[in-house]
Design a protein around this motif. Structure first.
Motif, PDB file in Angstrom:
ATOM      1  N   TYR A 101       0.567 -62.275  34.897  1.00  0.00           N
ATOM      2  CA  TYR A 101      -0.492 -60.430  34.808  1.00  0.00           C
ATOM      3  C   TYR A 101       0.866 -59.739  33.118  1.00  0.00           C
ATOM      4  CZ  TYR A 101      -1.408 -61.993  39.266  1.00  0.00           C
ATOM      5  OH  TYR A 101      -1.192 -62.179  40.861  1.00  0.00           O
ATOM      6  N   SER A 102       0.728 -60.235  32.501  1.00  0.00           N
ATOM      7  CA  SER A 102       1.334 -60.254  31.279  1.00  0.00           C
ATOM      8  C   SER A 102       0.296 -60.987  30.028  1.00  0.00           C
ATOM      9  CB  SER A 102       2.391 -60.999  31.025  1.00  0.00           C
ATOM     10  OG  SER A 102       2.510 -61.904  30.668  1.00  0.00           O
ATOM     11  N   PHE A 103       0.272 -60.150  28.461  1.00  0.00           N
ATOM     12  CA  PHE A 103       0.253 -60.952  27.811  1.00  0.00           C
ATOM     13  C   PHE A 103      -0.016 -62.224  26.958  1.00  0.00           C
ATOM     14  CE2 PHE A 103       0.323 -62.243  22.684  1.00  0.00           C
ATOM     15  CZ  PHE A 103      -1.074 -60.379  22.591  1.00  0.00           C
ATOM     16  N   THR A 104       1.401 -63.027  27.781  1.00  0.00           N
ATOM     17  CA  THR A 104       1.337 -64.347  27.793  1.00  0.00           C
ATOM     18  C   THR A 104       0.387 -64.884  28.457  1.00  0.00           C
ATOM     19  OG1 THR A 104       3.669 -63.972  26.584  1.00  0.00           O
ATOM     20  CG2 THR A 104       2.505 -65.982  28.135  1.00  0.00           C
ATOM     21  N   GLY A 105       0.400 -64.218  29.978  1.00  0.00           N
ATOM     22  CA  GLY A 105      -0.784 -65.208  30.706  1.00  0.00           C
ATOM     23  C   GLY A 105      -2.281 -64.882  30.460  1.00  0.00           C
ATOM     24  N   LEU A 106      -2.431 -63.763  29.996  1.00  0.00           N
ATOM     25  CA  LEU A 106      -4.212 -63.650  29.609  1.00  0.00           C
ATOM     26  C   LEU A 106      -4.351 -64.357  28.601  1.00  0.00           C
ATOM     27  CD1 LEU A 106      -6.330 -61.464  30.580  1.00  0.00           C
ATOM     28  CD2 LEU A 106      -5.228 -60.034  28.745  1.00  0.00           C
ATOM     29  N   SER A 107      -3.450 -64.467  27.481  1.00  0.00           N
ATOM     30  CA  SER A 107      -3.442 -65.817  26.794  1.00  0.00           C
ATOM     31  C   SER A 107      -3.978 -67.288  27.094  1.00  0.00           C
ATOM     32  CB  SER A 107      -2.275 -65.801  25.596  1.00  0.00           C
ATOM     33  OG  SER A 107      -1.817 -63.880  24.588  1.00  0.00           O
ATOM     34  N   VAL A 108      -2.635 -67.609  28.011  1.00  0.00           N
ATOM     35  CA  VAL A 108      -2.790 -68.301  28.719  1.00  0.00           C
ATOM     36  C   VAL A 108      -4.596 -68.904  29.057  1.00  0.00           C
ATOM     37  CG1 VAL A 108      -2.149 -70.373  30.420  1.00  0.00           C
ATOM     38  CG2 VAL A 108      -0.650 -68.976  28.879  1.00  0.00           C
ATOM     39  N   VAL A 109      -4.926 -68.086  30.053  1.00  0.00           N
ATOM     40  CA  VAL A 109      -6.121 -67.647  30.587  1.00  0.00           C
ATOM     41  C   VAL A 109      -7.117 -67.755  29.315  1.00  0.00           C
ATOM     42  CG1 VAL A 109      -7.455 -66.500  32.135  1.00  0.00           C
ATOM     43  CG2 VAL A 109      -5.146 -66.831  32.119  1.00  0.00           C
TER      44      VAL A 109
END
Length: 322
Positions: A184-192
């Motif tokens: 639930y962060s910028f990095t996690g959203l980028s992976v999605v």
């Protein structure tokens, strides 16, 4: 003998010779009448633009009406305002200040980063697909890319939450939380986002890579160029417009994405689409619908600017790949 010759001469000089002359005198009027009767009537030509008239009407209704409503709302005050509806620039001014500006920058940053990573990762995958000797591998990868490129929204968010969320299967098995991982962060959203952007880029680059001719590689090899120099001086310059065009498309897809981010991160990652939804629903402030329209206009301007850069490059690429 003489009588026979005389009779023959009379026949040639008489009726047998005159008969064709009579036919010649009669034939032209008959032929002209036949040509006049067989002449077809001229048909009126139908304008070519009538064939695309339904498409133009559809585009005007589906795209033109919402766009006009958005522009009108972005430059006017709401009906509930004390002074009523009137022209103003306050909406656009508010859309580029404070939290709205932060969300706009966040969306541009997320879209640019994910589009760039997807472009870099998809190029070798697409090249491997094009050069593969096995047809089944090519068909399987392209089919899977077509499915994954259209897989998004709440279903994709749920799949990643169950896999890489705080209580996900992979997160718990490898203790990713202890290593600083957070979906639930910028990095996690980028992976999605990369989950559907990379397959989309594979589909975009495959036709362009198929347009690279074998003669170009052979000519480069005959002139002493290795694989690195061939890609740097020949292939990449030709593919650059296609790569930029794919980057623009990925940027637009990530920039306009809403359902996946809304279902997974909510407002923890500032995005302009989240701000538009909050302004329209009145979750933060009341009567901010026109500001939401101004934010939508900002998105249209950003997308239009990027597309304007892409169009001349695409024409240049078409000259080489045709």
């Amino acid at each position: 003998m003489s009588a026979d010759l005389t009779d023959s001469t009379n026949r040639l000089g008489g009726s047998d010779v005159c008969a064709p002359a009579a036919v010649v005198r009669i034939a032209p009027p008959l032929a002209s009448r036949e040509r006049g009767a067989a002449r077809p009537r001229r048909r009126r030509r139908v304008p070519h633009w009538l064939g695309v008239a339904p498409l133009l009407v559809f585009a005007a209704v589906v795209f033109g009406v919402p766009t006009a409503a958005m522009v009108f709302g972005a430059f006017t005050t709401p009906a509930t305002a004390p002074d009523g509806v009137h022209v103003t620039g306050a909406n656009l001014s508010a859309s580029v200040r404070g939290a709205y500006l932060t969300a706009l920058i966040g969306s541009v940053k997320l879209s640019a980063v994910t589009a760039l990573i997807a472009t870099v990762c998809a190029l070798p995958i697409a090249y491997a697909v094009v050069t593969s000797r096995f047809r089944i591998v090519r068909e399987a990868v392209l089919t899977a890319s077509g499915v994954l490129a259209n897989f998004g929204g709440v279903a994709l968010a749920f799949a990643f939450v169950a896999t890489l969320g705080n209580a996900g299967v992979v997160t718990g098995k490898f203790d990713l939380t202890d290593h600083g991982w957070s979906l639930y962060s910028f990095t996690g959203l980028s992976v999605v986002y990369l989950y559907f952007l990379i397959p989309l880029m594979v589909l975009i680059l495959t036709p362009s890579l198929e347009g690279l001719r074998k003669q170009w590689r052979e000519a480069a090899r005959n002139n002493g160029a290795n694989a690195v120099r061939y890609w740097w001086h020949v292939a990449l310059p030709i593919l650059t417009p296609a790569l930029l065009g794919g980057f623009v498309l990925l940027f637009g897809s990530a920039f306009a994405a809403y359902a996946t981010a809304a279902a997974m991160v909510g407002s923890s990652v500032p995005l302009v689409t989240m701000q538009i939804a909050d302004a329209l629903s009145g979750n933060v402030l009341v009567d901010q619908g026109n500001v939401a329209l101004a934010l939508s206009l900002d998105m249209v301007l950003v997308a239009g600017l990027v597309t304007a850069v892409h169009l001349p490059l695409q024409r240049r690429s078409a000259r080489w790949l045709d």
